[in-house]
Design an enzyme around this catalytic site. Sequence first.
Site, PDB file in Angstrom:
ATOM      1  N   GLY A  50      -7.674  -0.416   0.538  1.00 23.66           N
ATOM      2  CA  GLY A  50      -7.297  -0.220   1.933  1.00 23.66           C
ATOM      3  C   GLY A  50      -8.087   0.897   2.596  1.00 23.66           C
ATOM      4  O   GLY A  50      -8.486   0.785   3.765  1.00 23.66           O
ATOM      5  N   ASN A 130       3.476   3.242   6.932  1.00 19.09           N
ATOM      6  CA  ASN A 130       3.703   3.330   5.493  1.00 19.09           C
ATOM      7  C   ASN A 130       4.786   4.334   5.106  1.00 19.09           C
ATOM      8  O   ASN A 130       5.333   4.258   4.019  1.00 19.09           O
ATOM      9  CB  ASN A 130       2.404   3.664   4.749  1.00 19.09           C
ATOM     10  CG  ASN A 130       1.667   4.831   5.351  1.00 19.09           C
ATOM     11  OD1 ASN A 130       1.385   4.853   6.538  1.00 19.09           O
ATOM     12  ND2 ASN A 130       1.352   5.819   4.539  1.00 19.09           N
ATOM     13  N   SER A 178      -4.676  -4.209   1.038  1.00 20.31           N
ATOM     14  CA  SER A 178      -4.924  -3.596  -0.268  1.00 20.31           C
ATOM     15  C   SER A 178      -4.143  -4.336  -1.346  1.00 20.31           C
ATOM     16  O   SER A 178      -3.003  -4.734  -1.138  1.00 20.31           O
ATOM     17  CB  SER A 178      -4.493  -2.126  -0.218  1.00 20.31           C
ATOM     18  OG  SER A 178      -4.579  -1.562  -1.507  1.00 20.31           O
ATOM     19  N   HIS A 180      -3.105  -3.238  -4.463  1.00 24.54           N
ATOM     20  CA  HIS A 180      -2.062  -2.593  -5.288  1.00 24.54           C
ATOM     21  C   HIS A 180      -0.741  -2.411  -4.544  1.00 24.54           C
ATOM     22  O   HIS A 180       0.273  -2.085  -5.160  1.00 24.54           O
ATOM     23  CB  HIS A 180      -2.554  -1.271  -5.885  1.00 24.54           C
ATOM     24  CG  HIS A 180      -2.677  -0.130  -4.939  1.00 24.54           C
ATOM     25  ND1 HIS A 180      -1.756   0.876  -4.870  1.00 24.54           N
ATOM     26  CD2 HIS A 180      -3.618   0.175  -4.021  1.00 24.54           C
ATOM     27  CE1 HIS A 180      -2.135   1.762  -3.964  1.00 24.54           C
ATOM     28  NE2 HIS A 180      -3.263   1.356  -3.430  1.00 24.54           N
ATOM     29  N   THR A 216     -22.251  -4.938  -6.479  1.00 23.23           N
ATOM     30  CA  THR A 216     -21.754  -6.018  -7.327  1.00 23.23           C
ATOM     31  C   THR A 216     -20.234  -6.080  -7.252  1.00 23.23           C
ATOM     32  O   THR A 216     -19.560  -5.054  -7.324  1.00 23.23           O
ATOM     33  CB  THR A 216     -22.230  -5.802  -8.778  1.00 23.23           C
ATOM     34  OG1 THR A 216     -23.659  -5.770  -8.755  1.00 23.23           O
ATOM     35  CG2 THR A 216     -21.763  -6.915  -9.689  1.00 23.23           C
ATOM     36  N   CYS A 304      -0.678   9.752  -1.136  1.00 24.47           N
ATOM     37  CA  CYS A 304      -2.052  10.265  -1.054  1.00 24.47           C
ATOM     38  C   CYS A 304      -2.070  11.731  -0.647  1.00 24.47           C
ATOM     39  O   CYS A 304      -3.043  12.431  -0.850  1.00 24.47           O
ATOM     40  CB  CYS A 304      -2.868   9.481  -0.043  1.00 24.47           C
ATOM     41  SG  CYS A 304      -2.524   7.744  -0.057  1.00 24.47           S
TER      42      CYS A 304
HETATM   43  C1  PLP Z   1      -1.928   2.692   0.844  1.00 26.26           C
HETATM   44  C2  PLP Z   1      -2.400   2.595   2.246  1.00 26.26           C
HETATM   45  C3  PLP Z   1      -3.762   2.681   2.549  1.00 26.26           C
HETATM   46  C4  PLP Z   1      -4.810   2.952   1.488  1.00 26.26           C
HETATM   47  O1  PLP Z   1      -4.989   1.860   0.621  1.00 26.26           O
HETATM   48  P1  PLP Z   1      -5.691   2.114  -0.821  1.00 26.26           P
HETATM   49  O2  PLP Z   1      -5.914   0.733  -1.340  1.00 26.26           O
HETATM   50  O3  PLP Z   1      -4.706   2.897  -1.624  1.00 26.26           O
HETATM   51  O4  PLP Z   1      -6.951   2.843  -0.560  1.00 26.26           O
HETATM   52  C5  PLP Z   1      -4.150   2.551   3.858  1.00 26.26           C
HETATM   53  N1  PLP Z   1      -3.257   2.331   4.833  1.00 26.26           N
HETATM   54  C6  PLP Z   1      -1.938   2.233   4.590  1.00 26.26           C
HETATM   55  C7  PLP Z   1      -0.997   1.966   5.713  1.00 26.26           C
HETATM   56  C8  PLP Z   1      -1.464   2.370   3.284  1.00 26.26           C
HETATM   57  O5  PLP Z   1      -0.142   2.301   3.055  1.00 26.26           O
END
Ligand code: PLP
Length: 361
Positions: A50, A130, A178, A180, A216, A304
Site C-alpha cells: 500500500g 485506518n 495492500s 496483508h 522482477t 506504522c
Molecule cells: C496499511 C495501510 C497502508 C500501507 O500499506 P502497506 O502495505 O503496509 O505498505 C496505506 N494506507 C492505509 C490506509 C493503510 O491502512
Amino acid sequence: MIGVIENFYANPSGSHGPGIKAKRIVSIARAEIASALDCYEKEIIFTSGGTESDNMAIIGAALANSDRGRHIVTSSFEHHAVLNSCKALEKMGFRVTYVSPNSQGFITKESIEKAIRPDTILVSVMHANNEIGTILPVYDIAESLKAKGILFHTDAVCTFGKLKISMKELKADFLSASSHKINGPKGTGFLYVRRGAEIAPIINGGSQENNLRAGTENVPGIVGFGGAVAARKGKEDLNTEKVSGLRNLLLEGIMKEIPDVKVNGSLENRMAGNLNVAFKGVVGTSLLILLDGKGICASTGASCNQAKQEPSHVLKAIGLSDEEAASSIRFSLSEYNSEEEVRYVVDALKDGVSYLRNIRS
Ligand SMILES: *Cc1c(COP(=O)(O)O)cnc(C)c1O
C-alpha cells in the site's frame, strides 16, 4: 506460496518454459484481482504494498501532470504514505491543501470542492480511515472531479476485499490496495491505474508492469495476494455482517463494564472491524502492554507510527486533545475472531483500565 517458491522459481520475464510458467501464474492472480474490481487486467500494477502504491499514485501523477498545474488536495487524516508523499511533493515546489475531517470523522464532497483551485491536478482521499474506520464519500468525490477533469486517487487499503468495489461505479483514476490487510502476504500490493490516466513511474528500470513499475515481480507474493482475493470473493457482505456483530458485542461489553469511555469517530458508515475507544485517564500504551501480556494484540493509532509515540494525527484531526488521543486504543476484528475472544478482551480491559486508573489516583 510454498508451491510457487518450489515450482515457479523462474523469472517471469524469461522467454524459456519455466519463465513462461511463472508469468502465467502472475497473470492468473492479476485476472482474479481485475475481476474483483470489475476492471481491465492491464489496469492492475503490482507493487510492494500500500505504501508504494500511494507514493506511486501521488508522486507519479504529480510528475506526469505538472505542466497542467502544481496543486494537490488531500485530507489531513490520510495514512502517512499519502501525507508524506504530499510533503515530498511540497519540497519539490508543489502546493498541497489538507482538508480537515469533521468531528465524526467524515470529509464531504463539498469540502473537497471548496479546496479546488484552477491549478489543481490531483485529489487524494482515502476510502476508509485506518484508525477510526469511517467510510468516506469517494464515489461522489470521484464523480465531481471527473466532471472537472481533475485526477482522483483513493487509498482503498482498508476497504479492498472487505467492501465490494467496482471501478465501473467508482470513477477514481487510481486506487491503492495492500495484500496483508486482507490476510495475504506482506510486501505485496497493487495500484489500479485507469486506462488513459497520466502517471509516471517512480521506480525506473525494465518494462515490467506495463512500463509503470520496473523490477522482477514478487511471484509468490502476487500469487498469495491473488489467493487472498479469491478467498474473499462474493463474501464481502457475509463477512461484514459477522464482523460487525462481534464489534458490537465488544462495544456493548466495554460500555457496560467500564465507566468514562468514548468511541472515536461515527459508528454509522464505518468499517465493521474497527473500534477505536478513549479510556479517560488511562495511558493507551500502558493499557496495550497489559493487554499484550494476556495475548491480546491491539494498537494505538496506526501500527506504522508506534515507534514515534506521538498522539495520533487522525484523532487530533477529529478534534481530540493530546491527552484524549493518548488514552485511545484501536481494536481490529475480523471474521476469524470469536464471541469468546471478545468476552475475554472485555474482561481484560475491565481489569486493565481499573488497575491503571487506581495507580494514577
Ligand atoms: C496499511 C495501510 C497502508 C500501507 O500499506 P502497506 O502495505 O503496509 O505498505 C496505506 N494506507 C492505509 C490506509 C493503510 O491502512
